[in-house]
Design a protein around this motif. Structure first.
Motif, mmCIF file in Angstrom:
data_model
loop_
_atom_site.group_PDB
_atom_site.id
_atom_site.type_symbol
_atom_site.label_atom_id
_atom_site.label_comp_id
_atom_site.label_asym_id
_atom_site.label_seq_id
_atom_site.Cartn_x
_atom_site.Cartn_y
_atom_site.Cartn_z
ATOM 1 N N GLU A 159 1.419 -5.356 -10.364
ATOM 2 C CA GLU A 159 1.631 -5.258 -11.811
ATOM 3 C C GLU A 159 2.715 -6.209 -12.305
ATOM 4 N N LEU A 160 3.694 -6.492 -11.476
ATOM 5 C CA LEU A 160 4.772 -7.390 -11.898
ATOM 6 C C LEU A 160 4.250 -8.808 -12.073
ATOM 7 N N VAL A 161 3.475 -9.288 -11.111
ATOM 8 C CA VAL A 161 2.962 -10.659 -11.149
ATOM 9 C C VAL A 161 1.805 -10.788 -12.133
ATOM 10 N N ALA A 162 1.034 -9.727 -12.296
ATOM 11 C CA ALA A 162 -0.156 -9.771 -13.143
ATOM 12 C C ALA A 162 0.144 -10.170 -14.580
ATOM 13 N N ASP A 163 1.354 -9.929 -15.023
ATOM 14 C CA ASP A 163 1.743 -10.316 -16.382
ATOM 15 C C ASP A 163 1.846 -11.828 -16.525
ATOM 16 N N VAL A 164 1.895 -12.516 -15.372
ATOM 17 C CA VAL A 164 2.092 -13.964 -15.383
ATOM 18 C C VAL A 164 0.893 -14.713 -14.800
ATOM 19 N N HIS A 165 0.305 -14.188 -13.721
ATOM 20 C CA HIS A 165 -0.761 -14.911 -13.036
ATOM 21 C C HIS A 165 -1.762 -13.929 -12.430
ATOM 22 N N ASP A 166 -2.989 -14.405 -12.196
ATOM 23 C CA ASP A 166 -4.028 -13.532 -11.658
ATOM 24 C C ASP A 166 -4.126 -13.560 -10.136
ATOM 25 N N ARG A 167 -3.204 -14.263 -9.477
ATOM 26 C CA ARG A 167 -3.143 -14.282 -8.013
ATOM 27 C C ARG A 167 -1.677 -14.236 -7.590
ATOM 28 N N MET A 168 -1.445 -13.823 -6.347
ATOM 29 C CA MET A 168 -0.112 -13.883 -5.766
ATOM 30 C C MET A 168 -0.257 -14.110 -4.267
ATOM 31 N N PRO A 169 0.773 -14.679 -3.625
ATOM 32 C CA PRO A 169 0.676 -14.847 -2.181
ATOM 33 C C PRO A 169 0.694 -13.491 -1.487
ATOM 34 N N VAL A 170 0.026 -13.419 -0.341
ATOM 35 C CA VAL A 170 0.091 -12.198 0.462
ATOM 36 C C VAL A 170 1.464 -12.147 1.131
ATOM 37 N N ILE A 171 2.258 -11.165 0.747
ATOM 38 C CA ILE A 171 3.555 -10.923 1.375
ATOM 39 C C ILE A 171 3.362 -9.768 2.347
ATOM 40 N N LEU A 172 3.548 -10.050 3.617
ATOM 41 C CA LEU A 172 3.341 -9.024 4.637
ATOM 42 C C LEU A 172 4.554 -8.113 4.738
ATOM 43 N N ARG A 173 4.313 -6.841 4.963
ATOM 44 C CA ARG A 173 5.411 -5.933 5.243
ATOM 45 C C ARG A 173 5.967 -6.276 6.623
ATOM 46 N N LYS A 174 7.256 -6.074 6.833
ATOM 47 C CA LYS A 174 7.887 -6.450 8.103
ATOM 48 C C LYS A 174 7.173 -5.848 9.296
ATOM 49 N N GLU A 175 6.768 -4.605 9.167
ATOM 50 C CA GLU A 175 6.122 -3.930 10.284
ATOM 51 C C GLU A 175 4.728 -4.485 10.591
ATOM 52 N N ASP A 176 4.200 -5.293 9.688
ATOM 53 C CA ASP A 176 2.867 -5.871 9.896
ATOM 54 C C ASP A 176 2.905 -7.333 10.337
ATOM 55 N N GLU A 177 4.074 -7.930 10.351
ATOM 56 C CA GLU A 177 4.162 -9.362 10.657
ATOM 57 C C GLU A 177 3.644 -9.687 12.053
ATOM 58 N N GLN A 178 4.044 -8.908 13.045
ATOM 59 C CA GLN A 178 3.602 -9.193 14.415
ATOM 60 C C GLN A 178 2.118 -8.905 14.597
ATOM 61 N N LYS A 179 1.605 -7.922 13.881
ATOM 62 C CA LYS A 179 0.163 -7.664 13.929
ATOM 63 C C LYS A 179 -0.594 -8.899 13.459
ATOM 64 N N TRP A 180 -0.045 -9.557 12.431
ATOM 65 C CA TRP A 180 -0.735 -10.707 11.854
ATOM 66 C C TRP A 180 -0.725 -11.913 12.783
ATOM 67 N N ILE A 181 0.415 -12.215 13.394
ATOM 68 C CA ILE A 181 0.478 -13.464 14.175
ATOM 69 C C ILE A 181 0.171 -13.290 15.659
ATOM 70 N N ASN A 182 0.162 -12.054 16.151
ATOM 71 C CA ASN A 182 -0.121 -11.859 17.573
ATOM 72 C C ASN A 182 -1.560 -12.261 17.893
ATOM 73 N N GLY A 183 -1.703 -13.295 18.711
ATOM 74 C CA GLY A 183 -3.033 -13.807 19.027
ATOM 75 C C GLY A 183 -3.893 -12.855 19.824
ATOM 76 N N HIS A 184 -3.263 -11.852 20.437
ATOM 77 C CA HIS A 184 -4.031 -10.866 21.204
ATOM 78 C C HIS A 184 -4.754 -9.887 20.277
ATOM 79 N N ASN A 185 -4.357 -9.871 19.021
ATOM 80 C CA ASN A 185 -4.985 -8.978 18.055
ATOM 81 C C ASN A 185 -6.237 -9.654 17.492
#
Length: 226
Positions: free
Chosen positions: A156-182
Motif C-alpha cells: 500500500e505504501l508503494v502503490a500510491d507511487v508505482h504499480d510495481r516494487m522490487p521483491v524484498i526478501l525477509r531475512k529468514e527467507d534469504e538463504q532459502k532463496w539463494i541456496n542452490g540445494h533448494n
C-alpha cells in the motif's frame, strides 16, 4: 519497476550482514544513486557458503547472440518468471541477493516528476531477490556476469507511487532463496511477495536523483515540498 536504488553502507557492513567468510579486495563504496548497466554488489551461495561479488545490472542470458537486450532486462516480473525463456531456467539454479538500503520511484506532483525514496523503517540493509547469468562474448571471449531484479505487485505504501516494487526478501527467507540445494520451485516462487508496508517508510528527495551522474549523500536527503 525498480530502476534506481541505494547502498550507502561500507564494504565491511556487507561482510557482516551476509556472513561472508572470504571476499575479494573491497570493491564497494557507498552508493546513493545506483543505475542500470552499472556494476552492483550481489550475494550468491556456492553450495557451501555465501559469496559476495559484483554483477552488472541488466541481464544477458547465456544463449544471447549479443548484449543488446541488457538494458531491457533490468527487472523480471515475479508472476511470469517461468514463462520467459530468459528467466525460467535461472529460477532453479542461478538466484542471488542484491543488497540495498532504499530504492527510488517517481510520482507526478504538481505537474512535475518527483523522486521518492523507499526504505525499511530502521533504514537497514535489505535484500532484493535477483537472478543472474553469465554470457561469453563470441568475438572477444570475455565472460560477463549480469543480473536482474525481480519485481512484484506493490504494497500500500508503494502503490500510491508505482504499480510495481522490487521483491524484498525477509531475512529468514534469504538463504532459502539463494541456496542452490533448494529446488522447490513452488516454495521459491512463494517468497516473491510484496514486503509489508508496516515495516517501511518513504520521503521525497531532490530531482537530482534523475541524473545518474549525481551519486552523493545529497541524493537521499529529505526534501520538503512547498
Amino acid at each position: 519497476m525498480c530502476g534506481r536504488f541505494t547502498l550507502t553502507g561500507i564494504f565491511d557492513e556487507l561482510i557482516i550482514r551476509y556472513g561472508i567468510e572470504y571476499a575479494l579486495d573491497p570493491f564497494h563504496d557507498p552508493r546513493y544513486n545506483v543505475a542500470p548497466m552499472q556494476m552492483i554488489a550481489a550475494v550468491i551461495h556456492d553450495g557451501e557458503r555465501n559469496r559476495l561479488g559484483q554483477l552488472r545490472w541488466g541481464l544477458v542470458p547465456s544463449w544471447a547472440k549479443d548484449e543488446s537486450m541488457a538494458s531491457r532486462m533490468i527487472n523480471a516480473r515475479s508472476e511470469t518468471l517461468l514463462e520467459r525463456p530468459s528467466f525460467r531456467n535461472l529460477v532453479s539454479r542461478k538466484r542471488c541477493l542484491i543488497p540495498a538500503d532504499s530504492f527510488y520511484e517517481w510520482k507526478t506532483i504538481n505537474g512535475k516528476k518527483q523522486p521518492i525514496r523507499f526504505m525499511l523503517e530502521d533504514e537497514s540493509i535489505f535484500s532484493m531477490a535477483g537472478l543472474y547469468d553469465s554470457w561469453i562474448c563470441p568475438k572477444s571471449g570475455e565472460k560477463i556476469s549480469t543480473c536482474t531484479i525481480i519485481t512484484t505487485s506493490p504494497n500500500e505504501l508503494v502503490a500510491d507511487v508505482h504499480d510495481r516494487m522490487p521483491v524484498i526478501l525477509r531475512k529468514e527467507d534469504e538463504q532459502k532463496w539463494i541456496n542452490g540445494h533448494n529446488t522447490d520451485t513452488a516454495q521459491l516462487l512463494s517468497l516473491l511477495v510484496p514486503f509489508s508496508e508496516a515495516e517501511m517508510k518513504c520521503h521525497t528527495v531532490s530531482p537530482i536523483v534523475g541524473n545518474v551522474r549525481n551519486d552523493g549523500p545529497e541524493c537521499i536527503e529529505k526534501v520538503i515540498l512547498n
